[in-house]
Design an enzyme around this catalytic site. Structure first.
Site, PDB file in Angstrom:
ATOM      1  CE1 TYR A 126     -69.554  68.438  88.899  1.00 21.93           C
ATOM      2  CE2 TYR A 126     -70.730  66.819  87.608  1.00 21.93           C
ATOM      3  CZ  TYR A 126     -70.725  67.803  88.569  1.00 21.93           C
ATOM      4  OH  TYR A 126     -71.901  68.145  89.195  1.00 21.93           O
ATOM      5  NE  ARG A 179     -72.960  65.628 100.638  1.00 20.07           N
ATOM      6  CZ  ARG A 179     -72.924  66.014  99.345  1.00 20.07           C
ATOM      7  NH1 ARG A 179     -71.893  65.765  98.563  1.00 20.07           N
ATOM      8  NH2 ARG A 179     -73.927  66.691  98.828  1.00 20.07           N
ATOM      9  CE  LYS A 197     -70.814  70.213  91.904  1.00 20.99           C
ATOM     10  NZ  LYS A 197     -72.124  69.684  91.530  1.00 20.99           N
ATOM     11  CD  GLU A 268     -71.701  71.601  94.765  1.00 22.30           C
ATOM     12  OE1 GLU A 268     -72.200  72.522  94.110  1.00 22.30           O
ATOM     13  OE2 GLU A 268     -72.216  70.464  94.855  1.00 22.30           O
ATOM     14  CG  ASP A 269     -70.094  68.410  97.645  1.00 27.78           C
ATOM     15  OD1 ASP A 269     -71.275  68.514  97.250  1.00 27.78           O
ATOM     16  OD2 ASP A 269     -69.260  67.695  97.073  1.00 27.78           O
ATOM     17  CG  ASP A 291     -75.104  72.337  92.832  1.00 28.95           C
ATOM     18  OD1 ASP A 291     -76.071  72.449  92.073  1.00 28.95           O
ATOM     19  OD2 ASP A 291     -74.146  71.566  92.612  1.00 28.95           O
ATOM     20  CG  ASP A 292     -74.576  69.520  97.381  1.00 30.64           C
ATOM     21  OD1 ASP A 292     -74.260  68.715  96.491  1.00 30.64           O
ATOM     22  OD2 ASP A 292     -73.769  70.332  97.875  1.00 30.64           O
ATOM     23  CG  ASN A 444     -72.446  61.790  92.094  1.00 30.92           C
ATOM     24  OD1 ASN A 444     -72.688  60.999  91.193  1.00 30.92           O
ATOM     25  ND2 ASN A 444     -73.070  62.960  92.218  1.00 30.92           N
TER      26      ASN A 444
HETATM   27  N1  LIG Z   1     -76.631  63.311  91.423  1.00 33.85           N
HETATM   28  C1  LIG Z   1     -76.515  64.517  91.933  1.00 33.85           C
HETATM   29  O1  LIG Z   1     -76.668  65.532  91.238  1.00 33.85           O
HETATM   30  C2  LIG Z   1     -76.218  64.672  93.377  1.00 33.85           C
HETATM   31  C3  LIG Z   1     -75.838  63.610  94.149  1.00 33.85           C
HETATM   32  N2  LIG Z   1     -75.567  63.780  95.479  1.00 33.85           N
HETATM   33  C4  LIG Z   1     -75.103  62.624  96.219  1.00 33.85           C
HETATM   34  O2  LIG Z   1     -76.047  62.293  97.208  1.00 33.85           O
HETATM   35  C5  LIG Z   1     -75.379  61.685  98.286  1.00 33.85           C
HETATM   36  C6  LIG Z   1     -75.925  62.273  99.584  1.00 33.85           C
HETATM   37  O3  LIG Z   1     -75.678  63.658  99.646  1.00 33.85           O
HETATM   38  P1  LIG Z   1     -76.266  64.513 100.877  1.00 33.85           P
HETATM   39  O4  LIG Z   1     -77.729  64.370 100.960  1.00 33.85           O
HETATM   40  O5  LIG Z   1     -75.747  65.875 100.773  1.00 33.85           O
HETATM   41  O6  LIG Z   1     -75.576  63.741 102.087  1.00 33.85           O
HETATM   42  P2  LIG Z   1     -75.984  63.695 103.606  1.00 33.85           P
HETATM   43  O7  LIG Z   1     -74.814  63.173 104.323  1.00 33.85           O
HETATM   44  O8  LIG Z   1     -76.580  65.007 103.996  1.00 33.85           O
HETATM   45  O9  LIG Z   1     -77.157  62.603 103.654  1.00 33.85           O
HETATM   46  C7  LIG Z   1     -76.984  61.228 103.511  1.00 33.85           C
HETATM   47  C8  LIG Z   1     -78.271  60.539 103.967  1.00 33.85           C
HETATM   48  O10 LIG Z   1     -78.199  59.165 103.635  1.00 33.85           O
HETATM   49  C9  LIG Z   1     -78.640  58.420 104.752  1.00 33.85           C
HETATM   50  N3  LIG Z   1     -78.034  57.082 104.751  1.00 33.85           N
HETATM   51  C10 LIG Z   1     -76.783  56.728 105.105  1.00 33.85           C
HETATM   52  N4  LIG Z   1     -76.638  55.403 105.026  1.00 33.85           N
HETATM   53  C11 LIG Z   1     -77.816  54.903 104.613  1.00 33.85           C
HETATM   54  C12 LIG Z   1     -78.294  53.593 104.365  1.00 33.85           C
HETATM   55  N5  LIG Z   1     -77.507  52.519 104.507  1.00 33.85           N
HETATM   56  N6  LIG Z   1     -79.573  53.438 103.964  1.00 33.85           N
HETATM   57  C13 LIG Z   1     -80.381  54.508 103.810  1.00 33.85           C
HETATM   58  N7  LIG Z   1     -79.983  55.775 104.024  1.00 33.85           N
HETATM   59  C14 LIG Z   1     -78.718  55.970 104.430  1.00 33.85           C
HETATM   60  C15 LIG Z   1     -78.214  59.238 105.957  1.00 33.85           C
HETATM   61  O11 LIG Z   1     -78.956  58.878 107.109  1.00 33.85           O
HETATM   62  C16 LIG Z   1     -78.534  60.638 105.463  1.00 33.85           C
HETATM   63  O12 LIG Z   1     -79.888  60.913 105.685  1.00 33.85           O
HETATM   64  C17 LIG Z   1     -73.888  61.872  98.063  1.00 33.85           C
HETATM   65  O13 LIG Z   1     -73.343  60.668  97.585  1.00 33.85           O
HETATM   66  C18 LIG Z   1     -73.818  62.910  96.967  1.00 33.85           C
HETATM   67  O14 LIG Z   1     -72.714  62.697  96.118  1.00 33.85           O
HETATM   68  C19 LIG Z   1     -75.715  64.999  96.102  1.00 33.85           C
HETATM   69  C20 LIG Z   1     -76.066  66.089  95.378  1.00 33.85           C
HETATM   70  C21 LIG Z   1     -76.307  66.015  93.945  1.00 33.85           C
HETATM   71  C1  LIG Z   2     -73.148  66.235  92.104  1.00 35.44           C
HETATM   72  C2  LIG Z   2     -73.012  66.769  93.446  1.00 35.44           C
HETATM   73  O1  LIG Z   2     -73.174  67.954  93.666  1.00 35.44           O
HETATM   74  C3  LIG Z   2     -72.693  65.881  94.543  1.00 35.44           C
HETATM   75  O2  LIG Z   2     -72.594  64.674  94.339  1.00 35.44           O
HETATM   76  O3  LIG Z   2     -72.542  66.394  95.659  1.00 35.44           O
HETATM   77 MG   LIG Z   3     -72.418  68.556  95.540  1.00 31.23          MG
END
Ligand SMILES: NC(=O)C1=CN([C@@H]2O[C@H](COP(=O)(O)OP(=O)(O)OC[C@H]3O[C@@H](n4cnc5c(N)ncnc54)[C@H](O)[C@@H]3O)[C@@H](O)[C@H]2O)C=CC1
Ligand SMILES: CC(=O)C(=O)O
Ligand SMILES: [Mg+2]
Length: 601
Positions: A126, A179, A197, A268-269, A291-292, A444
């Site tokens: 993971y 993504r 996952k 997912e993603d 999930d996201d 991540n």
């Molecule tokens: N910890 C967890 O369980 C999870 C973590 N994530 C992580 O969250 C991150 C984002 O995922 P999504 O929202 O789906 O991506 P996304 O691509 O939909 O959104 C990214 C956002 O970040 C903004 N962004 C980009 N550069 C930036 C900067 N320099 N300053 C401020 N904002 C900025 C973009 O404008 C956009 O609004 C990924 O790295 C993903 O791995 C996502 C889901 C679960």
């Molecule tokens: C953990 C997860 O779902 C993500 O980083 O997209």
């Molecule tokens: Mg995800």
């Protein structure tokens, strides 16, 4: 009383997993050895070797399951020793390869290894290593796993779905690779995510590995590097857009539903526009969730509530918490929506997400999001601040400007940008209005985390509570420990999936997701939370999943969504106490044991 006793008796008869029942196999000889589901390597008893035409195809000595486990762990430890001087990337990929080879050969042993060592192996199968695997997937590819539906398969999916060898599928994880974690568009190489996952589903929720299906919807990629790579294994064309794209996803969903009407599909993603669009399009028609958007929201809400408890304050103080969310994508907006619903309920409202005068601040790549923003994404509209309410902050203000002005209780990153919580931002968090400022660097994999644990504790202070999406070690603060929490949707999605499955719910509602989040939020004791431990250790993830799954079942029953599962009908579900429900979930978890194989023509 009578009902409880009757349930307990019938449960032990129906769900006992201590002695595995026989398993029918339609193959013989080498075909069995080459099938990772049935293969036991040197573990086939002599009588079974006779029955299945295996005699002479294996060395004569029979090795017990436990000895096979020890042998694998010995070779894993040797690999660790022998790669000590190599780069982190080399070591991580070597570890992934040795586990993947076992997965390809002997699934039962693989899952025993994974479940017993989940804390050590989750970072390999993971996040973070799965990200590296996806980036290098075309080179690492040896054997297929899961199914691939491509833009070239239009009109064929209804028959293709029958190429999958199992008549029973409970859980599907689907991506279009657009993504992948914070790594962007990885096209077909994103298949590593559904595989990872679903490994977590088996490890954490005990979903039977014969009933899982990882799926890649390959609609092309806009990643130029991949399109030019001669080894790239996906369709070499730009991503489909608009109706063309949706018609592919529609066809896939119809095909799944036709063959396995009860299967749950986890999206997912997906890039943001399709994440929201597909969730709205399918959630009333199919049993699915994103999930996201939804899993992450629940985990973050549990963390936000934990941050209040850690200050020794009542949960009602949530209304006063100033929260800055950096990242306005599917994850960040999902979190804000759920947090706004919680605020609305706590203030006696209906739970509808509304943010008038809310203490939430949203920042994306162009800075603070306000109503002055042109081309504001519709999903972000409810969270855009009116500049008139901002007292000095303007549209597009930077993270540091917002943090200095707002002095937030919580700084939460879901931006996918490594290091965006730089030294200046973290130092500014020392002025937070909270006695225990919360810093959640949730992106991540590890390189994309907004800051590391050491950076957070060194610059923002020892009194913070810290969580990250990928694991970091606890931080040594001299005479105390800076606890690192893993705020990852892995604490929720397994329970959401298993609870939905065992309730027989046709849809996954907001109430079911809320119940899951609240269950996770109340999992830790006050004592733990006050030490900064907001989330349980991954070692007890099956326990967490049993509780979350039971909460989801409870909500499904309360909302009249539940229809029962197998021999357990709605009446029986409705009559279960909370403890019975947890036990019902737990006893339905698959355990990796070799079952006696019975040949059937
Ligand atoms: N910890 C967890 O369980 C999870 C973590 N994530 C992580 O969250 C991150 C984002 O995922 P999504 O929202 O789906 O991506 P996304 O691509 O939909 O959104 C990214 C956002 O970040 C903004 N962004 C980009 N550069 C930036 C900067 N320099 N300053 C401020 N904002 C900025 C973009 O404008 C956009 O609004 C990924 O790295 C993903 O791995 C996502 C889901 C679960
Ligand atoms: C953990 C997860 O779902 C993500 O980083 O997209
Ligand atoms: Mg995800």
């Amino acid at each position: 009383m009578w009902k409880v006793v009757r349930f307990a008796a019938s449960r032990s008869r129906r769900f006992s997993t201590a002695i595995p029942g026989p398993c029918k196999v339609h193959k013989r000889g080498t075909d069995i050895l080459h099938d990772p589901w049935f293969n036991k390597d040197t573990g086939f008893p002599i009588t079974e070797r006779d029955r299945l035409g295996l005699r002479g195809l294996l060395p004569p000595r029979v090795i017990s399951f436990e000895n096979q486990y020890d042998r694998f762990m010995d070779s894993y430890r040797s690999l660790e020793k022998n790669t000590r001087c190599q780069s982190d990337k080399f070591v991580s990929l070597s570890k992934w390869r040795i586990l993947n080879r076992l997965h390809d050969r002997n699934e039962t042993l693989y899952y025993r290894v994974l479940i017993r060592n989940i804390k050590e192996f989750a970072p390999i199968i993971y996040t973070p290593t799965v990200g590296l695997v996806c980036e290098n997937y075309s080179g690492l590819f040896r054997r297929p796993r899961g199914m691939y539906f491509s833009a070239k398969d239009k009109g064929e999916m209804m028959s293709m779905i029958y190429n999958w060898p199992s008549d029973e599928v409970d859980m599907i994880v689907l991506t279009d690779g657009s993504r992948i974690l914070g790594l962007g568009d990885l096209g077909v190489q994103g298949i590593g995510i559904p595989i990872g996952k679903l490994d977590m589903y088996v490890a954490a929720a005990g979903i039977n590995p014969r009933k899982i299906l990882p799926v890649m919807l390959d609609v092309g990629t806009n990643n130029e590097k991949l399109l030019k790579d001669p080894l790239y294994l996906g369709v070499r064309q730009p991503r489909l857009e608009g109706e063309e794209y949706l018609s592919i996803v529609d066809e896939f969903m119809e095909a799944v539903h036709a063959r396995w009407p009860k299967a749950i599909v986890q999206f997912e993603d997906f890039q943001m526009k399709w994440a929201f669009e597909t969730l709205n399009r399918y959630r009333q028609r199919f049993c699915m969730f994103n999930d996201d958007i939804q899993g992450t929201a629940g985990v973050a809400l549990a963390g936000l509530l934990g941050a209040i408890r850690s200050q020794g304050r009542p949960l009602s103080d949530f209304l006063k918490q100033k929260i800055v969310v950096v990242g306005a994508g599917s994850a960040g907006l999902g979190v804000l929506k759920m947090a706004a619903q919680a605020v609305s309920r706590m203030s006696g409202g209906s739970g509808t997400a509304t943010t008038a005068n809310s203490p939430f601040f949203l920042i994306d790549k162009d800075g603070l999001v306000t109503t002055e923003r042109s081309n504001l994404d519709p999903a972000a509209v409810p969270f855009a601040k009116n500049p008139r309410d901002l007292e000095g902050l303007t549209e597009g203000a930077s993270i540091i400007e917002v943090v200095k002005k707002v002095k937030p209780h919580v700084l939460l990153g879901l931006s996918g940008v490594g290091g965006v919580f730089d030294t200046e931002v973290l130092k500014a968090m020392r002025e937070s209005a909270s006695t225990k400022p919360a810093i959640f660097a949730m992106s991540n994999p590890t390189v994309n985390a907004e800051c590391t644990a050491i950076e957070a504790f060194s610059h923002a202070g020892k009194n913070i509570v810290f969580a990250s999406g990928s694991p970091f070690d606890n931080v040594d603060l001299g005479n105390e420990v800076g606890h690192v929490n893993q705020a990852n949707n892995m604490y929720l999605f397994p329970g959401v999936g298993l609870g939905t499955l065992l309730s027989g719910a046709r849809h996954i509602t907001d109430e079911m997701l809320r119940a899951a989040a609240e269950c996770l939020a109340s999992y830790m004791t006050d004592e733990e939370v006050q030490k900064g431990i907001l989330f349980p250790s991954i070692d007890c993830i099956r326990n967490v999943t049993a509780e979350v799954g039971a909460a989801v079942i409870g909500a499904a029953v309360a909302e009249n969504q539940a229809e029962g599962h197998g021999e357990v009908g709605l009446r029986e579900l409705a009559n279960m106490s909370k403890e019975d429900t947890v036990e019902y979930v737990r006893s339905n978890m698959w355990l990796p044991e070799y079952c006696p194989l019975v040949h059937e023509k």
